[in-house]
Scaffold this active site. Structure first.
Site, PDB file in Angstrom:
ATOM      1  N   HIS A  96       0.837  -1.210   0.000  1.00 33.21           N
ATOM      2  CA  HIS A  96       0.000   0.000   0.000  1.00 33.21           C
ATOM      3  C   HIS A  96       0.868   1.254   0.000  1.00 33.21           C
ATOM      4  O   HIS A  96       0.553   2.244  -0.654  1.00 33.21           O
ATOM      5  CB  HIS A  96      -0.979  -0.029   1.167  1.00 33.21           C
ATOM      6  N   ARG A 105       0.425   7.342 -10.428  1.00 33.76           N
ATOM      7  CA  ARG A 105      -0.753   6.491 -10.294  1.00 33.76           C
ATOM      8  C   ARG A 105      -1.830   7.173  -9.463  1.00 33.76           C
ATOM      9  O   ARG A 105      -2.973   7.343  -9.895  1.00 33.76           O
ATOM     10  CB  ARG A 105      -0.344   5.177  -9.611  1.00 33.76           C
ATOM     11  N   GLY A 129     -11.312  -3.370  -4.705  1.00 31.94           N
ATOM     12  CA  GLY A 129      -9.924  -3.549  -4.251  1.00 31.94           C
ATOM     13  C   GLY A 129      -9.394  -2.226  -3.741  1.00 31.94           C
ATOM     14  O   GLY A 129      -8.359  -1.744  -4.162  1.00 31.94           O
ATOM     15  N   GLU A 152     -12.854  -4.503  -0.244  1.00 31.74           N
ATOM     16  CA  GLU A 152     -11.476  -4.943  -0.031  1.00 31.74           C
ATOM     17  C   GLU A 152     -11.470  -6.311   0.644  1.00 31.74           C
ATOM     18  O   GLU A 152     -12.091  -6.480   1.691  1.00 31.74           O
ATOM     19  CB  GLU A 152     -10.716  -3.900   0.821  1.00 31.74           C
ATOM     20  N   GLU A 181     -16.132 -10.874  -5.725  1.00 31.76           N
ATOM     21  CA  GLU A 181     -16.953 -11.918  -6.342  1.00 31.76           C
ATOM     22  C   GLU A 181     -18.055 -12.386  -5.394  1.00 31.76           C
ATOM     23  O   GLU A 181     -19.047 -12.966  -5.812  1.00 31.76           O
ATOM     24  CB  GLU A 181     -16.091 -13.133  -6.714  1.00 31.76           C
ATOM     25  N   GLU A 195      -8.256   0.009  -9.374  1.00 26.71           N
ATOM     26  CA  GLU A 195      -6.866   0.039  -9.830  1.00 26.71           C
ATOM     27  C   GLU A 195      -6.420  -1.406  -9.807  1.00 26.71           C
ATOM     28  O   GLU A 195      -6.010  -1.928  -8.781  1.00 26.71           O
ATOM     29  CB  GLU A 195      -6.031   0.937  -8.903  1.00 26.71           C
ATOM     30  N   GLU A 204      -1.431 -11.036 -12.386  1.00 22.42           N
ATOM     31  CA  GLU A 204      -2.298 -11.086 -11.179  1.00 22.42           C
ATOM     32  C   GLU A 204      -3.756 -11.310 -11.582  1.00 22.42           C
ATOM     33  O   GLU A 204      -4.548 -11.781 -10.793  1.00 22.42           O
ATOM     34  CB  GLU A 204      -2.230  -9.821 -10.293  1.00 22.42           C
TER      35      GLU A 204
HETATM   36  N1  GJV Z   1     -11.906  -8.532  -4.132  1.00 21.03           N
HETATM   37  C1  GJV Z   1     -11.591  -7.615  -3.190  1.00 21.03           C
HETATM   38  N2  GJV Z   1     -10.384  -7.022  -3.114  1.00 21.03           N
HETATM   39  C2  GJV Z   1      -9.468  -7.358  -4.031  1.00 21.03           C
HETATM   40  C3  GJV Z   1      -9.739  -8.311  -5.046  1.00 21.03           C
HETATM   41  C4  GJV Z   1     -11.009  -8.911  -5.074  1.00 21.03           C
HETATM   42  N3  GJV Z   1     -11.329  -9.827  -5.985  1.00 21.03           N
HETATM   43  N4  GJV Z   1      -8.621  -8.457  -5.805  1.00 21.03           N
HETATM   44  C5  GJV Z   1      -7.701  -7.611  -5.303  1.00 21.03           C
HETATM   45  N5  GJV Z   1      -8.201  -6.955  -4.224  1.00 21.03           N
HETATM   46  N6  GJV Z   1      -3.297  -3.156  -9.259  1.00 21.03           N
HETATM   47  N7  GJV Z   1      -2.468  -5.280  -9.182  1.00 21.03           N
HETATM   48  C6  GJV Z   1      -7.532  -5.935  -3.412  1.00 21.03           C
HETATM   49  C7  GJV Z   1      -6.213  -6.368  -2.788  1.00 21.03           C
HETATM   50  O1  GJV Z   1      -6.375  -6.966  -1.532  1.00 21.03           O
HETATM   51  C8  GJV Z   1      -5.459  -5.056  -2.697  1.00 21.03           C
HETATM   52  O2  GJV Z   1      -5.717  -4.357  -1.536  1.00 21.03           O
HETATM   53  C9  GJV Z   1      -5.957  -4.308  -3.918  1.00 21.03           C
HETATM   54  O3  GJV Z   1      -7.177  -4.894  -4.300  1.00 21.03           O
HETATM   55  C10 GJV Z   1      -4.957  -4.459  -5.062  1.00 21.03           C
HETATM   56  C11 GJV Z   1      -4.869  -3.208  -5.832  1.00 21.03           C
HETATM   57  C12 GJV Z   1      -3.544  -3.075  -6.564  1.00 21.03           C
HETATM   58  N8  GJV Z   1      -3.152  -4.243  -7.291  1.00 21.03           N
HETATM   59  C13 GJV Z   1      -2.969  -4.233  -8.600  1.00 21.03           C
END
Ligand code: GJV
Length: 418
Positions: A96, A105, A129, A152, A181, A195, A204
Site C-alpha cells: 500500500h 498512479r 480492491g 477490499e 466476487e 486500480e 495477477e
Molecule cells: N476482491 C476484493 N479485493 C481485491 C480483489 C477482489 N477480488 N482483488 C484484489 N483486491 N493493481 N495489481 C484488493 C487487494 O487486496 C489489494 O488491496 C488491492 O485490491 C490491489 C490493488 C492493486 N493491485 C494491482
C-alpha cells in the site's frame, strides 16, 4: 511436496496440461496430452524431461501427474488463485505504501475524480480492491456521490474503515470486507472504479474480478474506470543488464567463465525482468500498442489468450537486446466532450511503481536504422495458476535494402512466473 532429495529418484511419467513451445535449444516443445519422462527437478519451475528420445527443460507447472492430463484437477492445487498469499500480502502496509507513494498512479485517479466531480454528484460508486481506501476517500473529499462502496478482501479493510471514520466520511463511504466476487451490495452502482493493473498489464489477473463485478453490479449504461487499456511494446537495447548478467562471464578476473553462459541465460533471461526502467534513448523504434481492450466489452473468457501484432521500423542503429513492455489506461469523462484522463506507465511519462517489463532475447542482434522488426505476441493465461501467464513472442528482423543480409527470425516464451 517436492524435496531436494527426490531429485535423484528414478524417472516419473507426467502428462502435459497444455501446449508449450520451447524458446531455446535446451527447452522441449510439447503438446497437451503428451507423456513426458521427468528425469530431474533441478528447480521448482524447470524440470529436465524427455519426450520421444529428446531431452530438455520443461516448465513444471505444465506437468500433471494425472493420467488424464488437465481434465482432472490435481488435488495438490488447492488454491490456484493463491488468495491466501495474495490477500495476505495486501494485509500489510508494504504494498500500500508503494502504491500510495506512486504519484503518477495516485494523482491520475485523483484527477479522474476531480475532473468529474460535478457529474459524480448523487452517483453510486464501487471501488473494487480499495486497499487503504484512497480512491473512495477522493470521491468523498472532492465530489458528492450518494454512496461509495469500498470493497477490499484483505484484512486492511478494518483499517480502511477507521481511515474513513477518522476523516469524517463514514456517511458516504461504506467499507465492505470480502472478495468482490462474493460480496453483496444493496443496489447496483453507476460507476465501477478500480486500480487492477499488474505488471505487463494483466499479471495477477485482478481484472477478472473487475469484469465479474461489472456484469453483476454496474447498472446498464454505467461507467467503468479505467474505461480502456493498452499494452505497448518497443524493441530496445538493454546494455547494462546484458553486461551485468551475461557479458560478465566472458572474462572475469582474466578467466574464461563462458561455460556458465547457458546457465546465465536460463537463470536471468528465461523470465521477463519486472521493474526494468527503460530510458527513451534505449528504444530502437517508435513504441506500438500490441494489445488493447475496452473495459465495457472485454469478457473473462477473452483473458485466456490475448494476441497481438507488431511492426517496428528501426529508427537508430544499435543492439537489439529484447522488447520492453508497459501499459496505458484511459478514464473517459462522465461529461460529453469532457477530457479523458490517461495513466501511461511508459518511459516518456512520469515514473510509476510498475516501471517497465523487459523481455530479453537469448542472443543480442545488431540492427540498423531502416531494418524492420515485426511479429506477434500471445499472452496465454496459465491453465492452473490463474494469476500467472506466459508471454510468447515471435519476431522477424528484415534488413533494409542497404542491409539485406540482416534477416532472421526468432521465438521465445516467457513464463510470468508460472
Ligand atoms: N476482491 C476484493 N479485493 C481485491 C480483489 C477482489 N477480488 N482483488 C484484489 N483486491 N493493481 N495489481 C484488493 C487487494 O487486496 C489489494 O488491496 C488491492 O485490491 C490491489 C490493488 C492493486 N493491485 C494491482
Amino acid at each position: 511436496m517436492q524435496t531436494e532429495d527426490e531429485d535423484e529418484a528414478s524417472c516419473e511419467e507426467y502428462v502435459a496440461r497444455s501446449d508449450f513451445t520451447g524458446s531455446s535449444t535446451d527447452q522441449l516443445s510439447f503438446s497437451r496430452g503428451d507423456r513426458l519422462l521427468v528425469h530431474a527437478k533441478p528447480s521448482s519451475e524447470w524440470w529436465w524431461a524427455e519426450l520421444q528420445g529428446v531431452i530438455g527443460y520443461v516448465p513444471a507447472s505444465y506437468m500433471s501427474q494425472d493420467a488424464a492430463g488437465e481434465e482432472e484437477e490435481d488435488p495438490s492445487i488447492e488454491d490456484p488463485w493463491q488468495d491466501e498469499e495474495y490477500f495476505g500480502n495486501y494485509g500489510t502496509l508494504r504494498l500500500h505504501l508503494e502504491m500510495l507513494s506512486d504519484k503518477s498512479r495516485t494523482e491520475a485517479y485523483r484527477q479522474v475524480i476531480l475532473s468529474n466531480s460535478a457529474s459524480l454528484s448523487s452517483k453510486r460508486v464501487m471501488d473494487l480492491g480499495c486497499g487503504t481506501g484512497i480512491i473512495s476517500l477522493f470521491c468523498a473529499q472532492l465530489a458528492r456521490p450518494s454512496m461509495v462502496y469500498a470493497v477490499e478482501a484483505s484484512s486492511m479493510a478494518e483499517y480502511t474503515r477507521q481511515l474513513v471514520k477518522q476523516n469524517g466520511y463514514d456517511e458516504v463511504v461504506t467499507v465492505l470486507q470480502g472478495r468482490a466476487e462474493e460480496i453483496e451490495l444493496p443496489e447496483q452502482v453507476d460507476v465501477l472504479v478500480s486500480e487492477w493493473m499488474g505488471n505487463c498489464l494483466l499479471f495477477e489477473f485482478m481484472v477478472e474480478s473487475v469484469l465479474l463485478a461489472r456484469d453483476r453490479w454496474l447498472r446498464n449504461g454505467g461507467t467503468m474506470w479505467p474505461s480502456s487499456a493498452a499494452l505497448t511494446f518497443v524493441p530496445c537495447q538493454a546494455d547494462s543488464y546484458y553486461a551485468e548478467k551475461m557479458a560478465f562471464w566472458e572474462r572475469p578476473y582474466g578467466l574464461d567463465f563462458t561455460p556458465l553462459q547457458p546457465l546465465a541465460q536460463q537463470e536471468f533471461f528465461t523470465k521477463p525482468k519486472f521493474s526494468h526502467i527503460i530510458e527513451p534513448c534505449d528504444c530502437l523504434a517508435a513504441p506500438c500498442d500490441v494489445i488493447s481492450f475496452d473495459m465495457y466489452t472485454l469478457q473473462v473468457g477473452d483473458l485466456e489468450e490475448m494476441k497481438g501484432q507488431f511492426h517496428f521500423c528501426v529508427e537508430k542503429s544499435g543492439v537489439f537486446h529484447g522488447f520492453t513492455a508497459w501499459f496505458t489506461v484511459c478514464f473517459e469523462s462522465l461529461e460529453a466532450g469532457g477530457a479523458t484522463v490517461e495513466l501511461n506507465t511508459g518511459p516518456n511519462s512520469g515514473p510509476t511503481h510498475w516501471k517497465q517489463t523487459l523481455f530479453m532475447l537469448d542472443r543480442p542482434v545488431s540492427v540498423c536504422a531502416g531494418d524492420s522488426i515485426s511479429g506477434t505476441i500471445v499472452l496465454q493465461r496459465n491453465p492452473v495458476w490463474r494469476r500467472h501467464m506466459t508471454v510468447t513472442l515471435h519476431w522477424t528482423i528484415k534488413g533494409s535494402t542497404d542491409n539485406p543480409d540482416n534477416s532472421q527470425a526468432g521465438t521465445k516464451s516467457f513464463p510470468m512466473w508460472r
